[in-house]
Write a protein that holds these residues in place. Sequence first.
Motif, PDB file in Angstrom:
ATOM      1  N   PHE A  54       0.826  -1.204   0.000  1.00 49.72           N
ATOM      2  CA  PHE A  54       0.000   0.000   0.000  1.00 49.72           C
ATOM      3  C   PHE A  54       0.862   1.256   0.000  1.00 49.72           C
ATOM      4  O   PHE A  54       0.429   2.308  -0.448  1.00 49.72           O
ATOM      5  CB  PHE A  54      -0.964   0.003   1.189  1.00 49.72           C
ATOM      6  CG  PHE A  54      -0.335   0.392   2.489  1.00 49.72           C
ATOM      7  CD1 PHE A  54      -0.406   1.705   2.911  1.00 49.72           C
ATOM      8  CD2 PHE A  54       0.320  -0.533   3.280  1.00 49.72           C
ATOM      9  CE1 PHE A  54       0.166   2.080   4.120  1.00 49.72           C
ATOM     10  CE2 PHE A  54       0.889  -0.164   4.471  1.00 49.72           C
ATOM     11  CZ  PHE A  54       0.821   1.143   4.899  1.00 49.72           C
ATOM     12  N   LEU A  55       2.085   1.176   0.459  1.00 51.81           N
ATOM     13  CA  LEU A  55       2.967   2.340   0.454  1.00 51.81           C
ATOM     14  C   LEU A  55       3.352   2.743  -0.971  1.00 51.81           C
ATOM     15  O   LEU A  55       3.719   3.879  -1.207  1.00 51.81           O
ATOM     16  CB  LEU A  55       4.221   2.069   1.273  1.00 51.81           C
ATOM     17  CG  LEU A  55       3.998   1.884   2.766  1.00 51.81           C
ATOM     18  CD1 LEU A  55       5.300   1.501   3.461  1.00 51.81           C
ATOM     19  CD2 LEU A  55       3.422   3.138   3.386  1.00 51.81           C
ATOM     20  N   GLY A  56       3.268   1.809  -1.894  1.00 49.13           N
ATOM     21  CA  GLY A  56       3.612   2.101  -3.269  1.00 49.13           C
ATOM     22  C   GLY A  56       2.439   2.609  -4.091  1.00 49.13           C
ATOM     23  O   GLY A  56       2.601   3.007  -5.235  1.00 49.13           O
ATOM     24  N   ASP A  57       1.234   2.597  -3.529  1.00 49.37           N
ATOM     25  CA  ASP A  57       0.041   3.018  -4.257  1.00 49.37           C
ATOM     26  C   ASP A  57      -0.256   4.490  -4.013  1.00 49.37           C
ATOM     27  O   ASP A  57      -0.075   4.981  -2.905  1.00 49.37           O
ATOM     28  CB  ASP A  57      -1.180   2.211  -3.815  1.00 49.37           C
ATOM     29  CG  ASP A  57      -1.082   0.750  -4.180  1.00 49.37           C
ATOM     30  OD1 ASP A  57      -0.381   0.445  -5.161  1.00 49.37           O
ATOM     31  OD2 ASP A  57      -1.689  -0.079  -3.494  1.00 49.37           O
ATOM     32  N   PRO A  58      -0.738   5.191  -5.031  1.00 45.74           N
ATOM     33  CA  PRO A  58      -1.183   6.553  -4.792  1.00 45.74           C
ATOM     34  C   PRO A  58      -2.337   6.550  -3.793  1.00 45.74           C
ATOM     35  O   PRO A  58      -3.154   5.620  -3.783  1.00 45.74           O
ATOM     36  CB  PRO A  58      -1.668   7.033  -6.160  1.00 45.74           C
ATOM     37  CG  PRO A  58      -1.164   6.050  -7.142  1.00 45.74           C
ATOM     38  CD  PRO A  58      -0.899   4.765  -6.403  1.00 45.74           C
ATOM     39  N   ALA A  59      -2.400   7.569  -2.970  1.00 46.22           N
ATOM     40  CA  ALA A  59      -3.419   7.607  -1.921  1.00 46.22           C
ATOM     41  C   ALA A  59      -4.827   7.471  -2.500  1.00 46.22           C
ATOM     42  O   ALA A  59      -5.675   6.812  -1.915  1.00 46.22           O
ATOM     43  CB  ALA A  59      -3.301   8.902  -1.121  1.00 46.22           C
ATOM     44  N   GLY A  60      -5.094   8.083  -3.639  1.00 49.36           N
ATOM     45  CA  GLY A  60      -6.427   8.030  -4.232  1.00 49.36           C
ATOM     46  C   GLY A  60      -6.859   6.636  -4.621  1.00 49.36           C
ATOM     47  O   GLY A  60      -8.047   6.343  -4.667  1.00 49.36           O
ATOM     48  N   SER A  61      -5.907   5.748  -4.850  1.00 47.85           N
ATOM     49  CA  SER A  61      -6.272   4.399  -5.273  1.00 47.85           C
ATOM     50  C   SER A  61      -6.711   3.524  -4.105  1.00 47.85           C
ATOM     51  O   SER A  61      -7.288   2.467  -4.314  1.00 47.85           O
ATOM     52  CB  SER A  61      -5.117   3.733  -6.014  1.00 47.85           C
ATOM     53  OG  SER A  61      -4.069   3.423  -5.117  1.00 47.85           O
ATOM     54  N   ILE A  62      -6.452   3.964  -2.873  1.00 46.93           N
ATOM     55  CA  ILE A  62      -6.837   3.153  -1.726  1.00 46.93           C
ATOM     56  C   ILE A  62      -7.884   3.839  -0.855  1.00 46.93           C
ATOM     57  O   ILE A  62      -8.229   3.358   0.197  1.00 46.93           O
ATOM     58  CB  ILE A  62      -5.606   2.771  -0.868  1.00 46.93           C
ATOM     59  CG1 ILE A  62      -4.852   4.008  -0.388  1.00 46.93           C
ATOM     60  CG2 ILE A  62      -4.707   1.830  -1.620  1.00 46.93           C
ATOM     61  CD1 ILE A  62      -3.718   3.713   0.564  1.00 46.93           C
ATOM     62  N   VAL A  63      -8.423   4.954  -1.339  1.00 47.37           N
ATOM     63  CA  VAL A  63      -9.470   5.656  -0.603  1.00 47.37           C
ATOM     64  C   VAL A  63     -10.742   4.823  -0.642  1.00 47.37           C
ATOM     65  O   VAL A  63     -11.041   4.174  -1.635  1.00 47.37           O
ATOM     66  CB  VAL A  63      -9.707   7.051  -1.233  1.00 47.37           C
ATOM     67  CG1 VAL A  63     -10.930   7.724  -0.639  1.00 47.37           C
ATOM     68  CG2 VAL A  63      -8.488   7.917  -1.061  1.00 47.37           C
ATOM     69  N   ALA A  64     -11.507   4.868   0.441  1.00 46.20           N
ATOM     70  CA  ALA A  64     -12.763   4.115   0.500  1.00 46.20           C
ATOM     71  C   ALA A  64     -13.661   4.494  -0.667  1.00 46.20           C
ATOM     72  O   ALA A  64     -13.668   5.633  -1.128  1.00 46.20           O
ATOM     73  CB  ALA A  64     -13.472   4.396   1.818  1.00 46.20           C
ATOM     74  N   SER A  65     -14.420   3.551  -1.125  1.00 42.56           N
ATOM     75  CA  SER A  65     -15.287   3.765  -2.268  1.00 42.56           C
ATOM     76  C   SER A  65     -16.713   3.383  -1.909  1.00 42.56           C
ATOM     77  O   SER A  65     -16.948   2.521  -1.084  1.00 42.56           O
ATOM     78  CB  SER A  65     -14.803   2.911  -3.443  1.00 42.56           C
ATOM     79  OG  SER A  65     -15.721   2.950  -4.500  1.00 42.56           O
ATOM     80  N   ALA A  72     -13.409  10.290  -2.120  1.00 38.22           N
ATOM     81  CA  ALA A  72     -12.617  11.512  -2.068  1.00 38.22           C
ATOM     82  C   ALA A  72     -11.878  11.664  -3.383  1.00 38.22           C
ATOM     83  O   ALA A  72     -11.283  10.730  -3.887  1.00 38.22           O
ATOM     84  CB  ALA A  72     -11.624  11.444  -0.915  1.00 38.22           C
ATOM     85  N   VAL A  73     -11.938  12.823  -3.950  1.00 36.39           N
ATOM     86  CA  VAL A  73     -11.241  13.126  -5.201  1.00 36.39           C
ATOM     87  C   VAL A  73     -10.398  14.368  -4.957  1.00 36.39           C
ATOM     88  O   VAL A  73     -10.638  15.112  -4.001  1.00 36.39           O
ATOM     89  CB  VAL A  73     -12.224  13.352  -6.367  1.00 36.39           C
ATOM     90  CG1 VAL A  73     -12.979  12.078  -6.702  1.00 36.39           C
ATOM     91  CG2 VAL A  73     -13.204  14.461  -6.055  1.00 36.39           C
ATOM     92  N   PRO A  74      -9.424  14.629  -5.804  1.00 35.40           N
ATOM     93  CA  PRO A  74      -8.621  15.824  -5.603  1.00 35.40           C
ATOM     94  C   PRO A  74      -9.513  17.065  -5.458  1.00 35.40           C
ATOM     95  O   PRO A  74     -10.483  17.244  -6.186  1.00 35.40           O
ATOM     96  CB  PRO A  74      -7.765  15.894  -6.879  1.00 35.40           C
ATOM     97  CG  PRO A  74      -7.663  14.477  -7.313  1.00 35.40           C
ATOM     98  CD  PRO A  74      -8.990  13.850  -6.954  1.00 35.40           C
ATOM     99  N   GLY A  75      -9.199  17.870  -4.459  1.00 32.82           N
ATOM    100  CA  GLY A  75      -9.976  19.066  -4.202  1.00 32.82           C
ATOM    101  C   GLY A  75     -11.051  18.882  -3.145  1.00 32.82           C
ATOM    102  O   GLY A  75     -11.639  19.840  -2.664  1.00 32.82           O
TER     103      GLY A  75
END
Length: 80
Positions: A54-65, A72-75
């Motif tokens: 998970f440290l190698g993944d962008p934060a947005g790819s592991i955000v709850a869906s 959560a999306v940028p902004g």
Amino acid sequence: MTPERWRLVSRLYHDAAARPAPERERFVREAAGGDAGIADQVMSLLAQSSGDSFLGDPAGSIVASDGGGPLAVPGTRLGR
């Protein structure tokens, strides 16, 4: 770890990282010359730097869906 051993770990890490993933472990084990401690340290560093954690993944790819996309999306503002 002595500075000499750290230089060896660093060199082997960079040399192994430049190789295709399937070849890395064999390369490291051979290049470490039978020193399991060095080989294990290099393999540990390679595992931490790969995209397999998970440290190698962008934060947005592991955000709850919510199933329809990320919550959560940028902004997006969180909190007050």
